[in-house]
Motif scaffolding. Structure first.
Motif, PDB file in Angstrom:
ATOM      1  N   ARG A  48       0.808  -1.214   0.000  1.00 29.90           N
ATOM      2  CA  ARG A  48       0.000   0.000   0.000  1.00 29.90           C
ATOM      3  C   ARG A  48       0.849   1.276   0.000  1.00 29.90           C
ATOM      4  O   ARG A  48       0.348   2.356  -0.296  1.00 29.90           O
ATOM      5  N   ASP A  49       2.118   1.135   0.364  1.00 28.62           N
ATOM      6  CA  ASP A  49       3.016   2.294   0.440  1.00 28.62           C
ATOM      7  C   ASP A  49       4.446   1.807   0.231  1.00 28.62           C
ATOM      8  O   ASP A  49       5.033   1.188   1.113  1.00 28.62           O
ATOM      9  N   GLY A  50       4.980   2.080  -0.934  1.00 30.66           N
ATOM     10  CA  GLY A  50       6.310   1.584  -1.301  1.00 30.66           C
ATOM     11  C   GLY A  50       7.453   2.170  -0.502  1.00 30.66           C
ATOM     12  O   GLY A  50       8.605   1.767  -0.667  1.00 30.66           O
ATOM     13  N   ALA A  85      -2.721  -3.807  -5.029  1.00 32.63           N
ATOM     14  CA  ALA A  85      -1.448  -3.173  -4.644  1.00 32.63           C
ATOM     15  C   ALA A  85      -1.296  -1.831  -5.364  1.00 32.63           C
ATOM     16  O   ALA A  85      -1.651  -1.682  -6.536  1.00 32.63           O
ATOM     17  N   LYS A  86      -0.769  -0.854  -4.641  1.00 32.06           N
ATOM     18  CA  LYS A  86      -0.606   0.493  -5.191  1.00 32.06           C
ATOM     19  C   LYS A  86       0.470   0.509  -6.268  1.00 32.06           C
ATOM     20  O   LYS A  86       1.542  -0.074  -6.116  1.00 32.06           O
ATOM     21  N   THR A  87       0.170   1.176  -7.376  1.00 34.19           N
ATOM     22  CA  THR A  87       1.157   1.365  -8.449  1.00 34.19           C
ATOM     23  C   THR A  87       1.038   2.818  -8.925  1.00 34.19           C
ATOM     24  O   THR A  87       0.540   3.669  -8.219  1.00 34.19           O
ATOM     25  N   ASP A  88       1.509   3.086 -10.146  1.00 36.90           N
ATOM     26  CA  ASP A  88       1.340   4.414 -10.729  1.00 36.90           C
ATOM     27  C   ASP A  88       0.840   4.256 -12.159  1.00 36.90           C
ATOM     28  O   ASP A  88       0.662   3.142 -12.649  1.00 36.90           O
ATOM     29  N   SER A  89       0.612   5.355 -12.822  1.00 40.50           N
ATOM     30  CA  SER A  89      -0.003   5.314 -14.152  1.00 40.50           C
ATOM     31  C   SER A  89       1.001   5.255 -15.298  1.00 40.50           C
ATOM     32  O   SER A  89       0.616   5.155 -16.466  1.00 40.50           O
ATOM     33  N   LEU A  90       2.288   5.294 -14.985  1.00 39.06           N
ATOM     34  CA  LEU A  90       3.308   5.308 -16.036  1.00 39.06           C
ATOM     35  C   LEU A  90       3.616   3.893 -16.528  1.00 39.06           C
ATOM     36  O   LEU A  90       3.507   2.928 -15.773  1.00 39.06           O
ATOM     37  N   GLU A 149      16.707   0.534 -14.332  1.00 42.27           N
ATOM     38  CA  GLU A 149      16.454   0.725 -12.902  1.00 42.27           C
ATOM     39  C   GLU A 149      16.445   2.201 -12.504  1.00 42.27           C
ATOM     40  O   GLU A 149      15.746   2.598 -11.569  1.00 42.27           O
ATOM     41  N   LYS A 150      17.216   3.022 -13.189  1.00 43.84           N
ATOM     42  CA  LYS A 150      17.327   4.436 -12.829  1.00 43.84           C
ATOM     43  C   LYS A 150      15.969   5.123 -12.853  1.00 43.84           C
ATOM     44  O   LYS A 150      15.659   5.962 -11.993  1.00 43.84           O
ATOM     45  N   GLU A 151      15.133   4.765 -13.829  1.00 39.59           N
ATOM     46  CA  GLU A 151      13.824   5.412 -13.972  1.00 39.59           C
ATOM     47  C   GLU A 151      12.833   4.960 -12.901  1.00 39.59           C
ATOM     48  O   GLU A 151      11.729   5.496 -12.802  1.00 39.59           O
ATOM     49  N   LEU A 152      13.230   3.964 -12.091  1.00 40.57           N
ATOM     50  CA  LEU A 152      12.354   3.487 -11.024  1.00 40.57           C
ATOM     51  C   LEU A 152      12.650   4.158  -9.683  1.00 40.57           C
ATOM     52  O   LEU A 152      11.931   3.940  -8.715  1.00 40.57           O
ATOM     53  N   LEU A 153      13.697   4.968  -9.627  1.00 43.50           N
ATOM     54  CA  LEU A 153      14.136   5.541  -8.357  1.00 43.50           C
ATOM     55  C   LEU A 153      13.052   6.364  -7.666  1.00 43.50           C
ATOM     56  O   LEU A 153      12.963   6.370  -6.445  1.00 43.50           O
ATOM     57  N   ASN A 154      12.233   7.063  -8.430  1.00 46.16           N
ATOM     58  CA  ASN A 154      11.167   7.876  -7.844  1.00 46.16           C
ATOM     59  C   ASN A 154       9.796   7.221  -7.988  1.00 46.16           C
ATOM     60  O   ASN A 154       8.766   7.902  -7.942  1.00 46.16           O
ATOM     61  N   PRO A 188       8.488   4.228  -6.006  1.00 44.84           N
ATOM     62  CA  PRO A 188       8.702   3.196  -4.995  1.00 44.84           C
ATOM     63  C   PRO A 188       7.766   1.988  -5.101  1.00 44.84           C
ATOM     64  O   PRO A 188       8.193   0.855  -4.874  1.00 44.84           O
ATOM     65  N   GLU A 189       6.491   2.211  -5.440  1.00 42.52           N
ATOM     66  CA  GLU A 189       5.550   1.092  -5.530  1.00 42.52           C
ATOM     67  C   GLU A 189       5.887   0.185  -6.717  1.00 42.52           C
ATOM     68  O   GLU A 189       5.853  -1.045  -6.610  1.00 42.52           O
ATOM     69  N   ALA A 190       6.226   0.808  -7.835  1.00 43.21           N
ATOM     70  CA  ALA A 190       6.619   0.029  -9.010  1.00 43.21           C
ATOM     71  C   ALA A 190       7.885  -0.769  -8.724  1.00 43.21           C
ATOM     72  O   ALA A 190       7.982  -1.967  -9.038  1.00 43.21           O
ATOM     73  N   LEU A 191       8.861  -0.107  -8.119  1.00 44.76           N
ATOM     74  CA  LEU A 191      10.120  -0.776  -7.786  1.00 44.76           C
ATOM     75  C   LEU A 191       9.885  -1.932  -6.827  1.00 44.76           C
ATOM     76  O   LEU A 191      10.471  -3.011  -6.984  1.00 44.76           O
ATOM     77  N   ASN A 192       9.007  -1.732  -5.857  1.00 45.40           N
ATOM     78  CA  ASN A 192       8.733  -2.783  -4.876  1.00 45.40           C
ATOM     79  C   ASN A 192       8.157  -4.037  -5.538  1.00 45.40           C
ATOM     80  O   ASN A 192       8.634  -5.155  -5.304  1.00 45.40           O
ATOM     81  N   LEU A 193       7.140  -3.868  -6.377  1.00 47.73           N
ATOM     82  CA  LEU A 193       6.521  -5.023  -7.033  1.00 47.73           C
ATOM     83  C   LEU A 193       7.512  -5.742  -7.944  1.00 47.73           C
ATOM     84  O   LEU A 193       7.554  -6.982  -7.977  1.00 47.73           O
ATOM     85  N   LEU A 194       8.312  -4.990  -8.657  1.00 43.88           N
ATOM     86  CA  LEU A 194       9.296  -5.601  -9.552  1.00 43.88           C
ATOM     87  C   LEU A 194      10.404  -6.288  -8.771  1.00 43.88           C
ATOM     88  O   LEU A 194      10.914  -7.340  -9.180  1.00 43.88           O
TER      89      LEU A 194
END
Length: 204
Positions: free
Chosen positions: A63-65, A96-101, A107-112, A114-120
């Motif tokens: 719910r919160d990356g 699970a919380k994600t984003d619209s992108l 990996e660099k583009e995942l730094l900001n 957190p939810e996407a990075l967590n699931l991956l």
């Protein structure tokens, strides 16, 4: 202090921990070093080393990356429990919380994100894959695809564990035997080490 005492009592050399628990080992190491130096007993208390899983040392909340996944968090949808059913796991991952992108290829583009990075991260770890390879395989795909893949992987790994837990919990007699055997083994080892500590300090 209690965790450090447990580690030192059994003269542990390596301890499996999460990245956020390294402070307990650092305290254990400081105490061990001081004890060894003060009583001139080199290496009597080992300086315990952390065993931290390389790929994913911290699993974050669904719910919160930015928050660690925890069983103490109020919402059950923030975590995957070992006894969750396939339906529960699928539902939690879908929510699970994600984003619209769209998913990036690096990996660099995942730094900001957190939810996407967590699931991956969870997916790469549970499938024993490199995160960069996962990103290349899923580049440009929607999160619905990622979530379906992750849910399937989690069900395959988690549900057999949950089944085994339920089987073990149903046999209370066997569990009590295992616990009593472990208790006796731990008691012998701890008393042996405490006796040595008292001898070194001069209490015996």
């Amino acid at each position: 202090n209690l965790m450090a005492a447990d580690i030192l009592l059994y003269r542990a050399t390596h301890v499996p921990v999460g990245a956020d628990q390294k402070q307990h080992l650092e305290l254990s190491r400081d105490i061990a070093q001081k004890f060894n130096n003060d009583f001139k007993k080199e290496n009597f208390l080992p300086l315990p080393e952390p065993l931290i899983q390389k790929n994913i040392s911290r699993v974050m909340s669904l719910r919160d990356g930015k928050k660690k996944m925890s069983k103490s968090e109020e919402s059950d949808y923030s975590r995957i429990n070992l006894k969750d059913s396939p339906e529960e796991i699928i539902k939690k991952i879908k929510k699970a919380k994600t984003d619209s992108l769209p998913l990036p290829d690096n990996e660099k583009e995942l730094l900001n994100r957190p939810e996407a990075l967590n699931l991956l991260n969870i997916y790469s770890d549970i499938t024993n894959s490199n995160l960069q390879k996962v990103l290349l395989d899923m580049k440009g795909k929607e999160f619905s695809y990622v979530k379906n893949q992750l849910a399937d992987a989690l069900v395959a790994i988690i549900c057999p564990i949950g089944k085994k837990i339920r089987e073990l919990m149903a046999d209370k007699g066997h569990l009590e035997k295992v616990l009593n055997k472990g208790k006796e083994k731990a008691k012998i080892k701890s008393e042996e080490n405490l006796k040595k500590v008292r001898e070194i300090i001069g209490l015996i």
